[in-house]
Design a protein around this motif. Structure first.
Motif, short mmCIF file in Angstrom:
data_model
loop_
_atom_site.label_atom_id
_atom_site.label_comp_id
_atom_site.label_asym_id
_atom_site.label_seq_id
_atom_site.Cartn_x
_atom_site.Cartn_y
_atom_site.Cartn_z
N MET A 1 13.79 -7.48 -0.68
CA MET A 1 12.70 -8.16 -1.40
C MET A 1 11.87 -8.99 -0.43
N TRP A 2 12.59 -9.69 0.49
CA TRP A 2 11.87 -10.54 1.42
C TRP A 2 11.03 -9.73 2.40
N THR A 3 11.58 -8.54 2.76
CA THR A 3 10.77 -7.71 3.67
C THR A 3 9.48 -7.29 2.98
N PHE A 4 9.61 -7.01 1.67
CA PHE A 4 8.42 -6.66 0.91
C PHE A 4 7.41 -7.81 0.93
N PHE A 5 7.94 -9.01 0.73
CA PHE A 5 7.12 -10.21 0.72
C PHE A 5 6.44 -10.40 2.08
N HIS A 6 7.22 -10.23 3.13
CA HIS A 6 6.67 -10.41 4.47
C HIS A 6 5.60 -9.35 4.78
N LYS A 7 5.92 -8.11 4.36
CA LYS A 7 4.97 -7.04 4.60
C LYS A 7 3.66 -7.32 3.87
N LEU A 8 3.82 -7.85 2.63
CA LEU A 8 2.64 -8.14 1.81
C LEU A 8 1.75 -9.15 2.49
N ALA A 9 2.38 -10.06 3.25
CA ALA A 9 1.61 -11.12 3.89
C ALA A 9 0.81 -10.60 5.07
N SER A 10 1.10 -9.37 5.51
CA SER A 10 0.36 -8.86 6.66
C SER A 10 -0.96 -8.26 6.19
N PRO A 11 -2.08 -8.77 6.69
CA PRO A 11 -3.38 -8.35 6.18
C PRO A 11 -3.63 -6.84 6.22
N PRO A 12 -3.33 -6.13 7.35
CA PRO A 12 -3.63 -4.68 7.34
C PRO A 12 -2.83 -3.95 6.28
N HIS A 13 -1.54 -4.35 6.13
CA HIS A 13 -0.70 -3.71 5.13
C HIS A 13 -1.26 -3.95 3.73
N PHE A 14 -1.62 -5.21 3.47
CA PHE A 14 -2.15 -5.54 2.16
C PHE A 14 -3.46 -4.81 1.90
N TYR A 15 -4.27 -4.72 2.95
CA TYR A 15 -5.57 -4.05 2.81
C TYR A 15 -5.37 -2.61 2.34
N GLY A 16 -4.41 -1.90 2.98
CA GLY A 16 -4.15 -0.53 2.58
C GLY A 16 -3.59 -0.45 1.17
N LEU A 17 -2.65 -1.37 0.86
CA LEU A 17 -2.01 -1.37 -0.46
C LEU A 17 -3.02 -1.63 -1.56
N ALA A 18 -3.90 -2.63 -1.32
CA ALA A 18 -4.90 -2.98 -2.33
C ALA A 18 -5.82 -1.79 -2.56
N GLY A 19 -6.16 -1.08 -1.49
CA GLY A 19 -7.02 0.08 -1.63
C GLY A 19 -6.40 1.14 -2.51
N LYS A 20 -5.04 1.25 -2.47
CA LYS A 20 -4.39 2.24 -3.32
C LYS A 20 -4.35 1.80 -4.78
N PHE A 21 -4.24 0.45 -4.99
CA PHE A 21 -4.07 -0.04 -6.36
C PHE A 21 -5.38 -0.06 -7.14
N ILE A 22 -6.50 -0.32 -6.43
CA ILE A 22 -7.77 -0.52 -7.13
C ILE A 22 -8.12 0.66 -8.05
N PRO A 23 -8.05 1.93 -7.55
CA PRO A 23 -8.41 3.03 -8.45
C PRO A 23 -7.51 3.09 -9.69
N TRP A 24 -6.22 2.79 -9.51
CA TRP A 24 -5.31 2.83 -10.66
C TRP A 24 -5.69 1.78 -11.68
N PHE A 25 -5.91 0.55 -11.21
CA PHE A 25 -6.29 -0.52 -12.13
C PHE A 25 -7.57 -0.16 -12.86
N ALA A 26 -8.55 0.35 -12.10
CA ALA A 26 -9.83 0.70 -12.72
C ALA A 26 -9.63 1.85 -13.70
N ALA A 27 -8.76 2.82 -13.33
CA ALA A 27 -8.56 3.97 -14.21
C ALA A 27 -7.88 3.57 -15.51
N ILE A 28 -7.04 2.54 -15.47
CA ILE A 28 -6.42 2.07 -16.72
C ILE A 28 -7.37 1.15 -17.47
#
Lengths: 232, 250
Positions: B1-28
């Motif tokens: 869980m903590w590794t997930f948290f730490h990874k989330l704090a890394s801007p490039p990782h978050f940038y990629g993750l957010a890019g994947k989530f946006i279409p899903w959120f918009a599609a719902i």
């Protein structure tokens, strides 16, 4: 095991020393202390001049006017809370001192309240009298303003700490502090109105007291954190 | 869980993750809002007292709900950023504030438009929720003004985070103190003992709107955080690589 040297000042000493210093500084320049008080009286004078001298109207708006005037006067004096210390560098010495910063902040806030809040509390019945408030309302004014102005000083200190050193801090302080002060205003003015109408004022005074205690518990820590941030 | 948290704090990782989530959120979110708008306007029966005027709740209620949710998001993110010195959390708080302010404004505007035929006034001071919503708007504006007034980025983050937390402590007090006034506002309809006091035909579009608005808020928030992260990391190598890659592709 090492023992603390005898010269190490206790917690109370730092608090008292800072409080004395601020009071003494104000005593040497009494004009600064009078400014908020005069401002308070002038704002309270503006309303009858703007709205006309009908006694009924004045009696209705009196509690609200006195409270708004107190709020603005407190805001006016809050600007200077950390400003002089920031400019001459003594604020940085306070930040560096071994004494806990929240306690020092509390000392400064106490001095600010004694100098700008307490005088308002004392003369508020006079202003109320000029608005022809009944005796119960005259009593309710200082009773609500006492915890109210103390809460304003405590909450306002956080705002002053956040804006100290900002060139546009002056107008910003009002934007930050006034929304937070609205519960105090609502309860203060409303309780005086109710008391003037013959109702009991205990509920409102209790609420203001509780708010003051909450602010006393939390605000010095927030103010200390804010001071550290704005002086990084 | 903590590794997930730490990874989330890394801007490039978050940038990629957010890019994947946006279409899903918009599609719902988008179909839910589309259904809610259509059903709210055409399927839901007119209210027996308020007629068609009640239909504005399909915008008003989700906006009011999100105005408070956004403040919570902002305050929690600000707290995380202040405690763990997580830059990404500050970016989230900074991005949530304008969105929250707009939802607050939307709730106020729709509330006052609804108030005109119902109460006969555009603005009713006696209504506690309208007033506390207005104070919430001022809190948002103060937060944004403080952030704008401080030039240094980290300092602005941390100072405004303190303000957001102080505001979060005050929001319930403000709400309670304004409630202490007399009330004209409708009592709670959805969440109360004995189940919602609203007919199904009226309820489902409202629920669809609330969830749809929430998902759209999520998508918009992530979009804003993405651009905020890009701006903050504009000197970082991964952002430059991203920029040269997209320039090469075009």
């Amino acid at each position: 095991m090492t023992t603390l040297p005898d010269t190490m000042p206790g917690l109370g000493r730092g608090f008292v020393a800072l409080l004395r210093r601020d009071l003494l500084l104000a005593w040497r320049r009494p004009g600064d202390v009078l400014n908020p008080l005069v401002f308070f009286a002038i704002v309270a004078t503006l309303f009858p001049l703007a709205l006309g001298p009908e006694t009924d109207l004045l009696r209705t708006i009196g509690p609200g006017v006195v409270w708004v005037a107190a709020l603005l006067a407190a805001l006016l004096s809050l600007n200077g809370l950390f400003l002089a210390d920031h400019e001459d560098g003594s604020l940085e010495q306070l930040l560096l001192s071994a004494q806990p910063l929240p306690l020092l902040v509390l000392a400064k806030t106490c001095a600010h309240w004694l100098l700008s809040g307490l005088p308002l509390v004392v003369i508020s019945p006079l202003i109320g009298l000029s608005y022809d408030l009944p005796a119960d309302g005259l009593l309710a004014l200082p009773a609500t303003l006492l915890p109210g102005t103390a809460s304003l000083s405590l909450v306002g200190a956080t705002g002053a700490a956040l804006t100290v050193g900002l060139s546009r801090g002056n107008a910003l302080l009002g934007l930050l502090v006034l929304p937070l002060a609205m519960p105090i205003l609502i309860f203060g003015a409303r309780t005086v109105s109710l008391a003037a109408a013959g109702d009991t004022m205990a509920g409102g005074v209790y609420f203001l007291g509780a708010y003051c205690m909450l602010a006393l518990t939390l605000a010095p820590f927030a103010t200390a954190a804010a001071l550290r941030i704005s002086n990084e | 869980m903590w590794t997930f948290f730490h990874k989330l704090a890394s801007p490039p990782h978050f940038y990629g993750l957010a890019g994947k989530f946006i279409p899903w959120f918009a599609a719902i979110g988008l179909p839910l809002v589309a259904y809610g708008t259509w059903a709210g306007l055409f399927i839901a029966p007119p209210d027996y007292q308020q007629g068609d005027a009640f239909r504005i709740i399909y915008v008003h209620v989700p906006a009011a709900y999100l105005s408070m949710l956004a403040y919570m998001v902002m305050a929690i993110a600000a707290g995380i950023g202040l405690i763990w010195r997580m830059k990404l959390a500050h970016a989230v708080a900074a991005s949530a504030a304008p969105l929250g302010a707009w939802f607050t404004f939307l709730a106020l505007a729709t509330g006052s438009i609804w108030g005109r035929p119902m109460w006969g006034t555009w603005w009713e001071w006696g209504d506690p929720r309208l007033t506390s919503e207005l104070i919430l708007l001022f809190l948002y504006l103060g937060y944004m003004a403080l952030r704008a007034a401080i030039d240094d980025g980290t300092k602005a983050d941390r100072a405004s985070a303190v303000l957001a937390l102080v505001g979060a402590v005050n929001v319930p007090i403000i709400h309670f103190s304004v409630e202490w006034w007399s009330s004209l506002h409708q009592g709670p309809t959805l969440i109360r003992e004995g189940g919602p006091a609203i007919a199904g035909d009226m309820l489902y579009p409202l629920l669809a709107m609330i969830f749809g608005f929430s998902f759209l808020f999520g998508a918009l928030l992530l979009m804003r955080v993405k651009s905020e992260v890009l701006y903050r990391e504009r000197r970082a190598r991964w952002v430059r690589r991203l920029a040269t890659e997209s320039a090469g592709a075009a």
